[in-house]
Design a protein around this motif. Structure first.
Motif, PDB file in Angstrom:
ATOM      1  N   HIS A   1       0.845  -1.192   0.000  1.00 16.41           N
ATOM      2  CA  HIS A   1       0.000   0.000   0.000  1.00 16.41           C
ATOM      3  C   HIS A   1       0.879   1.240   0.000  1.00 16.41           C
ATOM      4  CE1 HIS A   1      -2.776  -3.109   1.368  1.00 16.41           C
ATOM      5  NE2 HIS A   1      -3.739  -2.334   0.891  1.00 16.41           N
ATOM      6  N   GLY A   2       0.558   2.183  -0.892  1.00 17.33           N
ATOM      7  CA  GLY A   2       1.338   3.410  -0.970  1.00 17.33           C
ATOM      8  C   GLY A   2       0.532   4.543  -1.576  1.00 17.33           C
ATOM      9  N   PHE A   3       0.741   5.749  -1.057  1.00 12.43           N
ATOM     10  CA  PHE A   3       0.114   6.977  -1.567  1.00 12.43           C
ATOM     11  C   PHE A   3       1.250   7.920  -1.943  1.00 12.43           C
ATOM     12  CE2 PHE A   3      -2.250   5.304   2.149  1.00 12.43           C
ATOM     13  CZ  PHE A   3      -3.340   4.757   1.492  1.00 12.43           C
ATOM     14  N   GLN A   4       1.721   7.850  -3.169  1.00  5.86           N
ATOM     15  CA  GLN A   4       3.050   8.356  -3.502  1.00  5.86           C
ATOM     16  C   GLN A   4       3.045   9.221  -4.755  1.00  5.86           C
ATOM     17  OE1 GLN A   4       5.168   4.549  -4.478  1.00  5.86           O
ATOM     18  NE2 GLN A   4       3.049   3.852  -4.515  1.00  5.86           N
ATOM     19  N   TYR A   5       4.185   9.906  -4.974  1.00  9.73           N
ATOM     20  CA  TYR A   5       4.389  10.729  -6.172  1.00  9.73           C
ATOM     21  C   TYR A   5       3.238  11.716  -6.364  1.00  9.73           C
ATOM     22  CZ  TYR A   5       8.681   8.667  -7.927  1.00  9.73           C
ATOM     23  OH  TYR A   5       9.995   8.304  -8.089  1.00  9.73           O
TER      24      TYR A   5
ATOM     25  N   ILE B   1      -2.621  11.151  -7.314  1.00 11.75           N
ATOM     26  CA  ILE B   1      -1.782  10.269  -6.512  1.00 11.75           C
ATOM     27  C   ILE B   1      -1.532   8.963  -7.251  1.00 11.75           C
ATOM     28  CG2 ILE B   1      -1.573   9.065  -4.290  1.00 11.75           C
ATOM     29  CD1 ILE B   1      -3.663  11.057  -3.196  1.00 11.75           C
ATOM     30  N   ARG B   2      -0.288   8.569  -7.272  1.00 11.35           N
ATOM     31  CA  ARG B   2       0.094   7.216  -7.709  1.00 11.35           C
ATOM     32  C   ARG B   2      -0.125   6.296  -6.507  1.00 11.35           C
ATOM     33  NH1 ARG B   2       6.457   5.948  -8.947  1.00 11.35           N
ATOM     34  NH2 ARG B   2       6.494   3.868  -8.005  1.00 11.35           N
ATOM     35  N   MET B   3      -1.055   5.357  -6.617  1.00  7.08           N
ATOM     36  CA  MET B   3      -1.533   4.630  -5.448  1.00  7.08           C
ATOM     37  C   MET B   3      -1.405   3.121  -5.632  1.00  7.08           C
ATOM     38  SD  MET B   3      -5.307   5.042  -3.650  1.00  7.08           S
ATOM     39  CE  MET B   3      -5.082   6.821  -3.563  1.00  7.08           C
ATOM     40  N   ALA B   4      -0.901   2.465  -4.597  1.00 16.10           N
ATOM     41  CA  ALA B   4      -0.919   1.008  -4.510  1.00 16.10           C
ATOM     42  C   ALA B   4      -1.977   0.637  -3.485  1.00 16.10           C
ATOM     43  CB  ALA B   4       0.453   0.475  -4.098  1.00 16.10           C
TER      44      ALA B   4
ATOM     45  N   ASN C   1      -0.967   0.363  -8.734  1.00 21.49           N
ATOM     46  CA  ASN C   1      -2.013  -0.106  -9.657  1.00 21.49           C
ATOM     47  C   ASN C   1      -3.112   0.917  -9.896  1.00 21.49           C
ATOM     48  OD1 ASN C   1      -2.749  -0.462  -6.959  1.00 21.49           O
ATOM     49  ND2 ASN C   1      -4.039  -2.248  -7.362  1.00 21.49           N
ATOM     50  N   TYR C   2      -3.037   2.098  -9.273  1.00 24.15           N
ATOM     51  CA  TYR C   2      -4.060   3.126  -9.458  1.00 24.15           C
ATOM     52  C   TYR C   2      -3.432   4.503  -9.672  1.00 24.15           C
ATOM     53  CZ  TYR C   2      -7.764   0.057  -7.538  1.00 24.15           C
ATOM     54  OH  TYR C   2      -8.664  -0.955  -7.315  1.00 24.15           O
ATOM     55  N   ILE C   3      -4.143   5.350 -10.413  1.00 23.41           N
ATOM     56  CA  ILE C   3      -3.962   6.799 -10.377  1.00 23.41           C
ATOM     57  C   ILE C   3      -5.285   7.352  -9.859  1.00 23.41           C
ATOM     58  CG2 ILE C   3      -3.557   8.913 -11.678  1.00 23.41           C
ATOM     59  CD1 ILE C   3      -1.081   7.162 -11.549  1.00 23.41           C
ATOM     60  N   SER C   4      -5.227   8.118  -8.774  1.00 24.23           N
ATOM     61  CA  SER C   4      -6.428   8.568  -8.096  1.00 24.23           C
ATOM     62  C   SER C   4      -6.396  10.086  -7.896  1.00 24.23           C
ATOM     63  CB  SER C   4      -6.551   7.869  -6.731  1.00 24.23           C
ATOM     64  OG  SER C   4      -7.706   8.291  -6.033  1.00 24.23           O
TER      65      SER C   4
END
Length: 388
Positions: free
Chosen positions: A329-333, A347-350, A365-368
């Protein structure tokens, strides 16, 4: 502050439900793009711009074994981020910042297959783009392999500024490029660049690994500075403050005074100045609990709102998101803009999905899209504790 996975597991055990039978939690925000981990295509490099008519434009690229790693995808929202429409893809473009100048939209990054900087313009809101064929159409005659990310493009002192790094001699060396604000930005002769500033593995008592993904930031009186992400082996996360000389053709850095403690400084961040509070703000992957043994560069499960009056002293104002699992899990970049009293962010999100979730916190796996309302109200609250 939320800890989704911990709450989920405890709830499942309390009612005697198999974890495998419980549907995964929905990722936070408005989902712009999703790619299952099984595709080996991971989503990266989100960037956000707002057109003069209020349309939000988001760009991102992809990485991983299944990706071409030389293409940018574009999306638009005309209802303040509630819904998103694909604008298609641009090939031969990577690691790109999207920004608005004199009403036109620009993508400025690299052609990864060649390793050189390229810039494109769209005069119709991202529907079509120019092609960087030569020095008059946005292809820079700069030999070498340049490395970057969707870092801020700054307008300051009558010029447009952007940072890059170039891989030379086993080192990532910092370069700043700039052009007059009224120039034809596709004419590469209008741009000038600094000499290449090298780093040194002996810094930070030998714990320094590299610097990268520099933010151009206004300093008010002097020329802009560059605030760089710092990768290090251990210890408190830091950023590096790099200065421009008066001629804007050389950079300088003093390791004795220009490393600063910055929560989340070991991961990519965007810094912007807010004239109302006269503070610099950023959204970072601050590490709130450091056991001294983890690779802090891969701890991306917390998103914190931080601020500074001077780029040297940073305070965590609020923890915006947190997940108890650090592995997938990550909320990054995060790239973001100030809109009135709110921060709007991409957010580039795992995160969890119906296909088994992200491969790792890094392989997202997501762009949010998310909106964080009334961000300045954090100044009226007690600051969050410093990481440690």
């Amino acid at each position: 502050m939320t800890r989704w996975i911990l709450v989920f597991l405890l709830s499942a055990l309390a009612v005697g439900v198999s974890v495998a039978q419980v549907a995964p939690e929905s990722p936070p925000g408005r989902i712009i793009a999703h790619s299952a981990a099984s595709t080996q295509i991971f989503l990266g490099s989100p960037s956000l711009a707002v057109l003069p008519d209020g349309t939000y434009i988001v760009s991102h690229d992809t990485f991983g074994p299944g990706s071409k790693e030389d293409q940018v995808s574009l999306f638009a929202s005309r209802d303040k981020g509630v819904t998103w429409k694909s604008l298609g893809q641009v090939s031969g473009q990577y690691w790109s910042s999207i920004f608005v100048a004199r009403g036109a939209l620009y993508l400025f990054g690299t052609d990864r297959s060649m390793g050189t900087p390229v810039i494109r313009r769209s005069d119709n809101g991202g529907a079509t783009w120019t092609t960087p064929l030569d020095t008059s159409t946005g292809r820079f005659p700069m030999p070498g392999r340049y490395v970057t990310a969707p870092v801020p493009v700054l307008v300051d002192h009558g010029r447009i500024w952007r940072s890059f790094e170039i891989a030379e001699g086993g080192d990532l060396r910092e370069v700043v490029m700039s052009a007059p604000v009224d120039a034809d930005l596709l004419d590469t002769t209008a741009w000038s660049s600094t000499t290449h500033l090298r780093s040194d593995r002996r810094w930070l008592n030998g714990d320094f690994l590299s610097w990268e993904e520099g933010n151009m930031v206004s300093t008010g009186q002097a020329l802009p500075s560059v605030v760089m992400r710092v990768n290090s082996r251990q210890g408190q996360e830091k950023a590096a403050l790099v200065s421009l000389n008066a001629g804007a053709d050389a950079l300088s850095f003093d390791p004795a005074r220009d490393f600063v403690d910055m929560p989340g400084g070991g991961k990519k961040f965007t810094i912007r100045f807010d004239a109302r509070t006269k503070l610099y703000w950023s959204l970072t992957n601050a590490v709130l609990q450091n056991n001294g043994h983890e690779n802090l560069e891969r701890v991306r499960n917390t998103l914190a709102l931080i601020s500074s009056p001077d780029l040297r002293h940073w305070t965590i104002r609020r923890v915006l998101m947190e997940h108890s699992d650090r592995q997938k899990h990550g909320f990054q970049y995060v790239d973001w803009q100030i809109e009135g009293n709110d921060i709007i962010a991409v957010i580039r999100m795992a995160f969890d999905d119906a296909q088994g979730g992200a491969q790792s916190q890094h392989n997202s796996n997501y762009i949010s899209f998310m909106r964080f309302p009334d961000f300045r109200q954090t100044l009226m609250q007690r600051p969050a504790p410093a990481p440690g």
